[in-house]
Design a protein around this motif. Structure first.
Motif, PDB file in Angstrom:
ATOM      1  N   SER A 157      -9.184   3.311  -7.149  1.00 24.41           N
ATOM      2  CA  SER A 157      -8.987   3.661  -5.746  1.00 24.41           C
ATOM      3  C   SER A 157      -9.236   5.138  -5.483  1.00 24.41           C
ATOM      4  CB  SER A 157      -7.549   3.297  -5.339  1.00 24.41           C
ATOM      5  OG  SER A 157      -7.283   3.631  -4.004  1.00 24.41           O
ATOM      6  N   ASP A 158     -10.022   5.437  -4.438  1.00 21.84           N
ATOM      7  CA  ASP A 158     -10.253   6.819  -4.027  1.00 21.84           C
ATOM      8  C   ASP A 158      -8.935   7.449  -3.578  1.00 21.84           C
ATOM      9  OD1 ASP A 158     -10.939   9.056  -2.056  1.00 21.84           O
ATOM     10  OD2 ASP A 158     -12.945   8.521  -2.738  1.00 21.84           O
ATOM     11  N   LYS A 159      -8.688   8.690  -3.975  1.00 22.28           N
ATOM     12  CA  LYS A 159      -7.419   9.336  -3.649  1.00 22.28           C
ATOM     13  C   LYS A 159      -7.227   9.578  -2.162  1.00 22.28           C
ATOM     14  CE  LYS A 159      -5.906  11.544  -7.902  1.00 22.28           C
ATOM     15  NZ  LYS A 159      -5.430  12.798  -8.531  1.00 22.28           N
ATOM     16  N   ASP A 160      -8.299   9.529  -1.376  1.00 15.77           N
ATOM     17  CA  ASP A 160      -8.168   9.741   0.069  1.00 15.77           C
ATOM     18  C   ASP A 160      -8.126   8.426   0.847  1.00 15.77           C
ATOM     19  OD1 ASP A 160      -8.130  12.436  -0.338  1.00 15.77           O
ATOM     20  OD2 ASP A 160      -9.810  12.892   0.989  1.00 15.77           O
ATOM     21  N   ASN A 161      -7.934   7.309   0.153  1.00 12.66           N
ATOM     22  CA  ASN A 161      -7.881   6.024   0.845  1.00 12.66           C
ATOM     23  C   ASN A 161      -6.695   5.947   1.803  1.00 12.66           C
ATOM     24  OD1 ASN A 161     -10.170   4.813  -0.191  1.00 12.66           O
ATOM     25  ND2 ASN A 161      -9.106   3.830  -1.900  1.00 12.66           N
ATOM     26  N   HIS A 162      -6.840   5.078   2.791  1.00 14.83           N
ATOM     27  CA  HIS A 162      -5.810   4.903   3.817  1.00 14.83           C
ATOM     28  C   HIS A 162      -4.526   4.325   3.226  1.00 14.83           C
ATOM     29  CE1 HIS A 162      -3.855   3.176   7.429  1.00 14.83           C
ATOM     30  NE2 HIS A 162      -4.419   4.198   8.038  1.00 14.83           N
ATOM     31  N   ALA A 163      -3.419   4.553   3.929  1.00 14.89           N
ATOM     32  CA  ALA A 163      -2.100   4.117   3.460  1.00 14.89           C
ATOM     33  C   ALA A 163      -2.012   2.615   3.247  1.00 14.89           C
ATOM     34  CB  ALA A 163      -1.026   4.554   4.455  1.00 14.89           C
ATOM     35  N   CYS A 164      -2.767   1.821   4.000  1.00 14.31           N
ATOM     36  CA  CYS A 164      -2.687   0.364   3.818  1.00 14.31           C
ATOM     37  C   CYS A 164      -3.256  -0.056   2.476  1.00 14.31           C
ATOM     38  CB  CYS A 164      -3.385  -0.360   4.954  1.00 14.31           C
ATOM     39  SG  CYS A 164      -5.129   0.047   5.158  1.00 14.31           S
ATOM     40  N   ILE A 165      -4.233   0.692   1.961  1.00  9.75           N
ATOM     41  CA  ILE A 165      -4.752   0.406   0.630  1.00  9.75           C
ATOM     42  C   ILE A 165      -3.704   0.769  -0.412  1.00  9.75           C
ATOM     43  CG2 ILE A 165      -6.513   1.045  -1.066  1.00  9.75           C
ATOM     44  CD1 ILE A 165      -8.487   1.316   1.234  1.00  9.75           C
ATOM     45  N   LEU A 166      -3.035   1.882  -0.216  1.00 10.10           N
ATOM     46  CA  LEU A 166      -1.962   2.256  -1.138  1.00 10.10           C
ATOM     47  C   LEU A 166      -0.867   1.194  -1.135  1.00 10.10           C
ATOM     48  CD1 LEU A 166      -1.565   6.084  -0.417  1.00 10.10           C
ATOM     49  CD2 LEU A 166      -3.134   4.927  -1.977  1.00 10.10           C
ATOM     50  N   ALA A 167      -0.548   0.650   0.025  1.00  6.98           N
ATOM     51  CA  ALA A 167       0.468  -0.400   0.104  1.00  6.98           C
ATOM     52  C   ALA A 167       0.027  -1.640  -0.661  1.00  6.98           C
ATOM     53  CB  ALA A 167       0.751  -0.745   1.564  1.00  6.98           C
ATOM     54  N   GLY A 168      -1.259  -1.982  -0.547  1.00  6.73           N
ATOM     55  CA  GLY A 168      -1.772  -3.125  -1.290  1.00  6.73           C
ATOM     56  C   GLY A 168      -1.707  -2.923  -2.782  1.00  6.73           C
ATOM     57  N   GLN A 169      -1.976  -1.694  -3.222  1.00  3.29           N
ATOM     58  CA  GLN A 169      -1.878  -1.383  -4.642  1.00  3.29           C
ATOM     59  C   GLN A 169      -0.437  -1.534  -5.137  1.00  3.29           C
ATOM     60  OE1 GLN A 169      -5.395   1.985  -4.094  1.00  3.29           O
ATOM     61  NE2 GLN A 169      -3.355   2.613  -4.710  1.00  3.29           N
ATOM     62  N   GLN A 170       0.515  -1.129  -4.294  1.00  6.86           N
ATOM     63  CA  GLN A 170       1.919  -1.176  -4.689  1.00  6.86           C
ATOM     64  C   GLN A 170       2.434  -2.605  -4.820  1.00  6.86           C
ATOM     65  OE1 GLN A 170       3.564   1.269  -1.608  1.00  6.86           O
ATOM     66  NE2 GLN A 170       3.141   3.191  -2.656  1.00  6.86           N
ATOM     67  N   VAL A 171       1.987  -3.513  -3.956  1.00  4.19           N
ATOM     68  CA  VAL A 171       2.487  -4.895  -4.021  1.00  4.19           C
ATOM     69  C   VAL A 171       1.676  -5.742  -4.994  1.00  4.19           C
ATOM     70  CG1 VAL A 171       3.395  -4.816  -1.680  1.00  4.19           C
ATOM     71  CG2 VAL A 171       1.084  -5.677  -2.053  1.00  4.19           C
ATOM     72  N   SER A 172       0.514  -5.253  -5.396  1.00  6.20           N
ATOM     73  CA  SER A 172      -0.277  -5.986  -6.380  1.00  6.20           C
ATOM     74  C   SER A 172       0.338  -5.822  -7.770  1.00  6.20           C
ATOM     75  CB  SER A 172      -1.715  -5.455  -6.389  1.00  6.20           C
ATOM     76  OG  SER A 172      -2.429  -5.949  -7.503  1.00  6.20           O
ATOM     77  N   ALA A 173       0.143  -6.831  -8.585  1.00  5.51           N
ATOM     78  CA  ALA A 173       0.609  -6.742  -9.971  1.00  5.51           C
ATOM     79  C   ALA A 173      -0.405  -6.041 -10.864  1.00  5.51           C
ATOM     80  CB  ALA A 173       0.885  -8.145 -10.509  1.00  5.51           C
ATOM     81  N   ALA A 174      -1.521  -5.618 -10.269  1.00 11.63           N
ATOM     82  CA  ALA A 174      -2.562  -4.947 -11.055  1.00 11.63           C
ATOM     83  C   ALA A 174      -2.203  -3.494 -11.315  1.00 11.63           C
ATOM     84  CB  ALA A 174      -3.893  -5.031 -10.312  1.00 11.63           C
ATOM     85  N   GLU A 175      -2.816  -2.935 -12.354  1.00 14.24           N
ATOM     86  CA  GLU A 175      -2.716  -1.502 -12.602  1.00 14.24           C
ATOM     87  C   GLU A 175      -3.654  -0.770 -11.636  1.00 14.24           C
ATOM     88  OE1 GLU A 175      -3.999   1.781 -16.021  1.00 14.24           O
ATOM     89  OE2 GLU A 175      -3.923  -0.354 -16.526  1.00 14.24           O
ATOM     90  N   THR A 176      -3.244   0.405 -11.158  1.00 10.38           N
ATOM     91  CA  THR A 176      -4.096   1.198 -10.274  1.00 10.38           C
ATOM     92  C   THR A 176      -4.390   2.548 -10.913  1.00 10.38           C
ATOM     93  OG1 THR A 176      -3.278   0.176  -8.237  1.00 10.38           O
ATOM     94  CG2 THR A 176      -4.274   2.350  -8.036  1.00 10.38           C
ATOM     95  N   VAL A 177      -5.655   2.947 -10.873  1.00  9.75           N
ATOM     96  CA  VAL A 177      -6.037   4.309 -11.235  1.00  9.75           C
ATOM     97  C   VAL A 177      -6.719   4.911 -10.018  1.00  9.75           C
ATOM     98  CG1 VAL A 177      -6.232   3.905 -13.703  1.00  9.75           C
ATOM     99  CG2 VAL A 177      -8.218   3.512 -12.252  1.00  9.75           C
ATOM    100  N   ARG A 178      -6.368   6.158  -9.717  1.00 12.78           N
ATOM    101  CA  ARG A 178      -6.908   6.827  -8.529  1.00 12.78           C
ATOM    102  C   ARG A 178      -7.855   7.931  -8.956  1.00 12.78           C
ATOM    103  NH1 ARG A 178      -2.229   8.679  -4.772  1.00 12.78           N
ATOM    104  NH2 ARG A 178      -3.929   8.750  -3.243  1.00 12.78           N
TER     105      ARG A 178
END
Length: 445
Positions: A157-178
């Protein structure tokens, strides 16, 4: 027990002394937020608070606020359709036919023939196999990420992505790298590492197509190449791109001629489509999976009929009047050049979103208030939405702005910019900006 049996029932056990009850520490942060020496109270006391301002009448490019007419230079109404007669009539007709709401989720009782019509129309418009609607754009991205990226997968995920993408990352069970904003070498490093250490992991690259603060485009050609090299899916959030850029307004992938090589594109109806809701398009198998597994879709009430009809009417106008896109592009170029010629820093904007850097937060608030006094409404943006010392006026434009309105916006910015030392006579950078980095150093280029 029946419901009446519960009425008036009190908690069991000893009744504590209300005065002795401890205050829940959970709420300490709320109390601190309103502390007399905190930023919130200081801004209010100075009469500079710029948020949650009531609009009394909205006529598109102008609005009545506090009884005064202002030029609206801070709206995402890119095509200028919120006040279009045809759009209003479509919304009214839908209420007459279907009522005001669906009272249920799409999964159960909340699907209308209008929803299916809009999904078919959008899939065809975006040149993809299928589409599914969501109740908001925020819920679209959150739901898609939760649905597709699970345990054992990795989201890039790009570090400047919108907050809704960050929310999706948080509720996903996947690992996120920014990865660093638009830094393709940094993204490659992460992709190489994951591909080596976890070759079986599903990989999803997600990015804004147009970044909402800087107005810059994602590097779609490089993203496509990396996704294909490493076997990753590519997901573009085109909230600020569909109905704005690309062939006929089809978004960021279209602007680069890469529609067929981007797997998923999402969009919102709260901007160019003058309504509320969101959508995602892609291959039919993937979209049908999202339709049946995205919690924000199946557990949320569906878009009301008036909102769906509004989008359909806006889509009709967008397809029939492509000259609106040409006018929007011309306006964007005119305003970027105008600000730069006055001496303002507008970063590397490429779209109708044009940031005007002011610098320190309190000066930004004062600048915003003075602009409003001059009859121009914009949006004051402060950290953490932007880097420290880079508070700004986020301006955005509509295809329906007149040349006179644009001249008045530039005139107001010049007056207020000189007053605050943001610019200097002769189109130069002002003394208040000397301590700030020069244009383009915020990483949005």
């Amino acid at each position: 027990m029946t419901l009446p049996d519960f009425l008036g029932q009190q908690p069991t056990g000893a009744t504590p002394d209300p005065d002795a009850r401890p205050v829940a520490s959970l709420f300490d942060k709320a109390t601190a937020f309103f502390a007399p020496d905190g930023d919130y109270q200081k801004v209010h006391d100075a009469g500079l608070y710029p948020f949650f301002r009531a609009i009394e009448v909205n006529e598109g490019t102008t609005a009545i606020m506090d009884g005064r007419e202002t030029i609206m230079a801070g709206s995402n109404n890119y095509l200028g359709l919120t006040s279009d007669r045809r759009v209003r009539e479509a919304a009214k007709a839908a209420v007459d036919k279907y009522g005001t709401g669906c009272t249920g989720s799409r999964f159960l009782n909340g699907t209308l023939d209008l929803h299916l019509e809009l999904e078919e129309r959008l899939a065809a418009f975006m040149r993809k196999e299928a589409c599914v609607l969501f109740s908001t754009g925020y819920m679209t991205n959150q739901g898609v990420l939760q649905s597709l990226a699970g345990r054992g997968d990795v989201i890039f995920s790009d570090k400047d992505n919108h907050a809704c993408i960050l929310a999706g990352q948080q509720v996903s069970a996947a690992e996120t790298v920014r990865y660093r904003h638009s830094d393709m070498a940094h993204l490659r490093t992460f992709l190489e590492r994951v591909s080596t250490e976890r070759p079986d992991a599903g990989k999803l690259i997600v990015t804004d197509g147009v970044f909402s603060m800087s107005g810059t485009l994602a590097k779609v050609p490089e993203l496509v190449a990396l996704a294909e090299e490493f076997g990753a899916a590519l997901f573009l959030d085109d909230a600020h791109a569909v109905g704005v850029i690309g062939d006929g307004g089809r978004g960021t992938a279209s602007a680069f001629g890469l529609e067929d090589r981007v797997d998923l594109t999402s969009g919102t109806f709260s901007k160019s489509f003058s309504s509320l809701g969101g959508f995602v398009v892609g291959d039919e198998t993937v979209i049908e999976y999202v339709r049946h597994t995205a919690s924000t879709h199946i557990f949320s009430a569906s878009m009301p009929p008036s909102a769906v009809a509004t989008v359909l009417a806006c889509l009709d106008i967008l397809e029939a009047e492509p000259e609106r896109l040409d006018r929007l592009a011309t306006i964007s170029d005119t305003m970027r050049d105008g600000f730069r010629n006055l001496g303002f820093d507008v970063w590397a904007s490429q779209t109708p979103i044009i940031p005007v850097v002011i610098g320190e937060m309190y000066r930004c608030f004062a600048f915003w208030k003075d602009l409003l006094e001059e009859g121009v409404f914009t949006n004051a943006v402060i950290p953490p939405a932007v880097p420290p010392g880079q508070s700004l006026m986020r301006t955005s434009y509509m295809a329906t702005h007149s040349d006179d309105e644009l001249d008045r916006v530039l005139g107001a910015f010049e007056t207020v910019g000189l007053r605050h030392g943001i610019i200097a006579p002769g189109g130069r950078r002002g003394p208040a900006m000397d301590a700030l980095p020069s244009a383009g150093t915020n990483g949005t280029a």
